[in-house]
Design a protein around this motif. Sequence first.
Motif, PDB file in Angstrom:
ATOM      1  N   VAL A  88      13.520  -1.434   1.215  1.00  0.00           N
ATOM      2  CA  VAL A  88      12.197  -1.394   1.849  1.00  0.00           C
ATOM      3  C   VAL A  88      11.550  -2.752   1.617  1.00  0.00           C
ATOM      4  N   ILE A  89      11.001  -3.334   2.705  1.00  0.00           N
ATOM      5  CA  ILE A  89      10.501  -4.704   2.677  1.00  0.00           C
ATOM      6  C   ILE A  89       9.168  -4.753   3.416  1.00  0.00           C
ATOM      7  N   ALA A  90       8.217  -5.465   2.860  1.00  0.00           N
ATOM      8  CA  ALA A  90       6.942  -5.725   3.547  1.00  0.00           C
ATOM      9  C   ALA A  90       7.094  -6.989   4.385  1.00  0.00           C
ATOM     10  N   THR A  91       6.818  -6.890   5.672  1.00  0.00           N
ATOM     11  CA  THR A  91       6.933  -8.022   6.587  1.00  0.00           C
ATOM     12  C   THR A  91       5.625  -8.176   7.353  1.00  0.00           C
ATOM     13  N   GLU A  92       5.535  -9.250   8.127  1.00  0.00           N
ATOM     14  CA  GLU A  92       4.347  -9.449   8.960  1.00  0.00           C
ATOM     15  C   GLU A  92       4.294  -8.453  10.104  1.00  0.00           C
ATOM     16  N   HIS A  93       5.386  -7.745  10.371  1.00  0.00           N
ATOM     17  CA  HIS A  93       5.424  -6.745  11.431  1.00  0.00           C
ATOM     18  C   HIS A  93       5.155  -5.337  10.887  1.00  0.00           C
ATOM     19  N   GLY A  94       4.940  -5.202   9.604  1.00  0.00           N
ATOM     20  CA  GLY A  94       4.757  -3.910   8.969  1.00  0.00           C
ATOM     21  C   GLY A  94       5.805  -3.697   7.890  1.00  0.00           C
ATOM     22  N   VAL A  95       5.721  -2.567   7.212  1.00  0.00           N
ATOM     23  CA  VAL A  95       6.724  -2.228   6.201  1.00  0.00           C
ATOM     24  C   VAL A  95       7.957  -1.691   6.924  1.00  0.00           C
ATOM     25  N   ARG A  96       9.099  -2.290   6.635  1.00  0.00           N
ATOM     26  CA  ARG A  96      10.342  -1.869   7.257  1.00  0.00           C
ATOM     27  C   ARG A  96      11.303  -1.360   6.186  1.00  0.00           C
ATOM     28  N   ALA A 132      21.690   9.291  -1.968  1.00  0.00           N
ATOM     29  CA  ALA A 132      20.628   8.290  -2.023  1.00  0.00           C
ATOM     30  C   ALA A 132      19.337   8.913  -1.522  1.00  0.00           C
ATOM     31  N   LEU A 133      18.251   8.626  -2.229  1.00  0.00           N
ATOM     32  CA  LEU A 133      16.913   9.082  -1.857  1.00  0.00           C
ATOM     33  C   LEU A 133      15.973   7.889  -1.869  1.00  0.00           C
ATOM     34  N   LEU A 134      15.105   7.823  -0.876  1.00  0.00           N
ATOM     35  CA  LEU A 134      14.070   6.811  -0.817  1.00  0.00           C
ATOM     36  C   LEU A 134      12.775   7.504  -0.394  1.00  0.00           C
ATOM     37  N   VAL A 135      11.773   7.476  -1.269  1.00  0.00           N
ATOM     38  CA  VAL A 135      10.518   8.188  -1.043  1.00  0.00           C
ATOM     39  C   VAL A 135       9.401   7.168  -0.868  1.00  0.00           C
ATOM     40  N   LEU A 136       8.633   7.302   0.212  1.00  0.00           N
ATOM     41  CA  LEU A 136       7.512   6.418   0.510  1.00  0.00           C
ATOM     42  C   LEU A 136       6.257   7.274   0.672  1.00  0.00           C
ATOM     43  N   ARG A 137       5.196   6.927  -0.042  1.00  0.00           N
ATOM     44  CA  ARG A 137       3.931   7.663   0.071  1.00  0.00           C
ATOM     45  C   ARG A 137       2.818   6.690   0.438  1.00  0.00           C
ATOM     46  N   ASN A 138       2.014   7.063   1.421  1.00  0.00           N
ATOM     47  CA  ASN A 138       0.929   6.215   1.882  1.00  0.00           C
ATOM     48  C   ASN A 138      -0.249   6.336   0.915  1.00  0.00           C
ATOM     49  N   GLU A 139      -0.539   5.257   0.212  1.00  0.00           N
ATOM     50  CA  GLU A 139      -1.689   5.208  -0.690  1.00  0.00           C
ATOM     51  C   GLU A 139      -2.723   4.191  -0.224  1.00  0.00           C
ATOM     52  N   ARG A 140      -2.663   3.856   1.053  1.00  0.00           N
ATOM     53  CA  ARG A 140      -3.657   2.946   1.613  1.00  0.00           C
ATOM     54  C   ARG A 140      -4.986   3.676   1.796  1.00  0.00           C
ATOM     55  N   GLY A 154       0.770  -1.231   0.000  1.00  0.00           N
ATOM     56  CA  GLY A 154       0.000   0.000   0.000  1.00  0.00           C
ATOM     57  C   GLY A 154       0.799   1.276   0.000  1.00  0.00           C
ATOM     58  N   LEU A 155       2.128   1.190   0.033  1.00  0.00           N
ATOM     59  CA  LEU A 155       2.989   2.367  -0.015  1.00  0.00           C
ATOM     60  C   LEU A 155       3.620   2.466  -1.400  1.00  0.00           C
ATOM     61  N   ALA A 156       3.471   3.627  -2.035  1.00  0.00           N
ATOM     62  CA  ALA A 156       4.161   3.871  -3.301  1.00  0.00           C
ATOM     63  C   ALA A 156       5.617   4.219  -3.001  1.00  0.00           C
ATOM     64  N   VAL A 157       6.529   3.684  -3.818  1.00  0.00           N
ATOM     65  CA  VAL A 157       7.962   3.778  -3.525  1.00  0.00           C
ATOM     66  C   VAL A 157       8.705   4.284  -4.760  1.00  0.00           C
ATOM     67  N   ALA A 158       9.704   5.121  -4.530  1.00  0.00           N
ATOM     68  CA  ALA A 158      10.645   5.548  -5.562  1.00  0.00           C
ATOM     69  C   ALA A 158      11.997   5.754  -4.897  1.00  0.00           C
ATOM     70  N   ALA A 159      13.075   5.416  -5.595  1.00  0.00           N
ATOM     71  CA  ALA A 159      14.418   5.533  -5.023  1.00  0.00           C
ATOM     72  C   ALA A 159      15.402   5.895  -6.127  1.00  0.00           C
ATOM     73  N   VAL A 160      16.534   6.450  -5.718  1.00  0.00           N
ATOM     74  CA  VAL A 160      17.602   6.786  -6.658  1.00  0.00           C
ATOM     75  C   VAL A 160      18.909   6.815  -5.884  1.00  0.00           C
ATOM     76  N   HIS A 161      19.986   6.496  -6.598  1.00  0.00           N
ATOM     77  CA  HIS A 161      21.323   6.520  -6.011  1.00  0.00           C
ATOM     78  C   HIS A 161      22.292   7.103  -7.020  1.00  0.00           C
ATOM     79  N   LEU A 162      23.121   8.041  -6.575  1.00  0.00           N
ATOM     80  CA  LEU A 162      24.172   8.633  -7.404  1.00  0.00           C
ATOM     81  C   LEU A 162      25.504   8.420  -6.702  1.00  0.00           C
ATOM     82  N   SER A 163      26.456   7.831  -7.415  1.00  0.00           N
ATOM     83  CA  SER A 163      27.775   7.578  -6.835  1.00  0.00           C
ATOM     84  C   SER A 163      28.698   8.760  -7.105  1.00  0.00           C
ATOM     85  N   ALA A 164      29.490   9.118  -6.105  1.00  0.00           N
ATOM     86  CA  ALA A 164      30.439  10.220  -6.264  1.00  0.00           C
ATOM     87  C   ALA A 164      31.660   9.804  -7.069  1.00  0.00           C
TER      88      ALA A 164
END
Length: 366
Positions: A124-132, A327-335, A101-111
């Motif tokens: 980012v991983i969906a587990t039985e304990h929630g999204v971690r 590094a960027l990791l964007v999570l948006r709640n679409e539930r 239920g979370l929309a995800v986008a990520a990017v990485h740039l190396s120096a």
Amino acid sequence: MIRFKPGVPRWVPPRLLSRASGLAVPTVWGAVAVAYRMTCPLAHDGTLGARLVSSAVMCTVVTGLVMHVRRRLLRELRRARRIADAAQSVLLRPPPPRVDGLAVAAVHLSADRGARIGGDLYDVIATEHGVRAVIGDVRGHGLGAVRTGAAVLGSFREAAHDEADLAGVLRRLERAMARHLRERSHAESDLTGDVPDGEDFVTVLLLEIRPDGEIRALNCGHPWPHLLTGARADPLSHAEPLPPLGLFPLPPELPAVPCGHLLPGDALVLHTDGVEEARNAEGGFFPLRAVLAEAARDHPLTPQSVRRTVLAALLRHTTGPPKDDVALLVLRNERPPRCPSPGAARDTVRPAAADPCPTDPLQFPA
């Protein structure tokens, strides 16, 4: 002695075939040059015309050899890039577009110029304990930082499913980091005889987003993420972080920091310090919070739009590639919104105009 049966084709290793094919073209060009010098009368003629012809032949031979070497180098370069892409897909695998239920986008740039992977890590991983989710920054660059990041990520991908709370996940990361540093220290001391400086560390931020949107975090020396809600961009927390992994032992108690709720439509932006510490030509830092506030005003707000806005502003600010890994990791709640039970306390953070839940207890479904 190995004997081959008559009529049975002999197996030749592919590496030997590749080397033989690589030597075939230089051998042919060398044979042409030798044959010309030994058999052609012009090669022994001292006139100007004969010398020009001999020079043209030698130039052709040299050009052929150079072109052959160039083609082989280009093939090796393409092969190295394919290997680097495969390594990146294993270490920093692209996250799925949606995780529970979370929309995800990520990017990485190396120096590092020409490098595809660096010292930053995320997942980012969906587990039985929630999204971690995890994001981290390894001290330094190069292969050593890549190996450290791989050790931390590998431990997280197992512990996120196994451990019931974030403290257990962080303990597993600490043990994996300590084990990795011991193994690398032994390997370096065996090779060089010197004792490493012992100052390698990694900053780590662990997040847990539960089905009701509640956010809990453990931070080891990493920048706090930003929460995008409405047209605002605010730090998720101002709590004092723990020390980075690898510098000092973690304290006996590791209570997770409560960070409110990620409501439907809100977004979290996790980042490494390479974003905040990026400088322009005058030495000014990148205004991350202002750029995120600008991104929060976009409609519709998507993780891809946030990523695009931040990257465009960052590259304009630095007028070129950043000096540090980014590094960027964007999570948006679409539930879909979850209405509380009739007797439960309501969330006072949600604006009244955006509250889809009825206020009359009699309107709740049975």
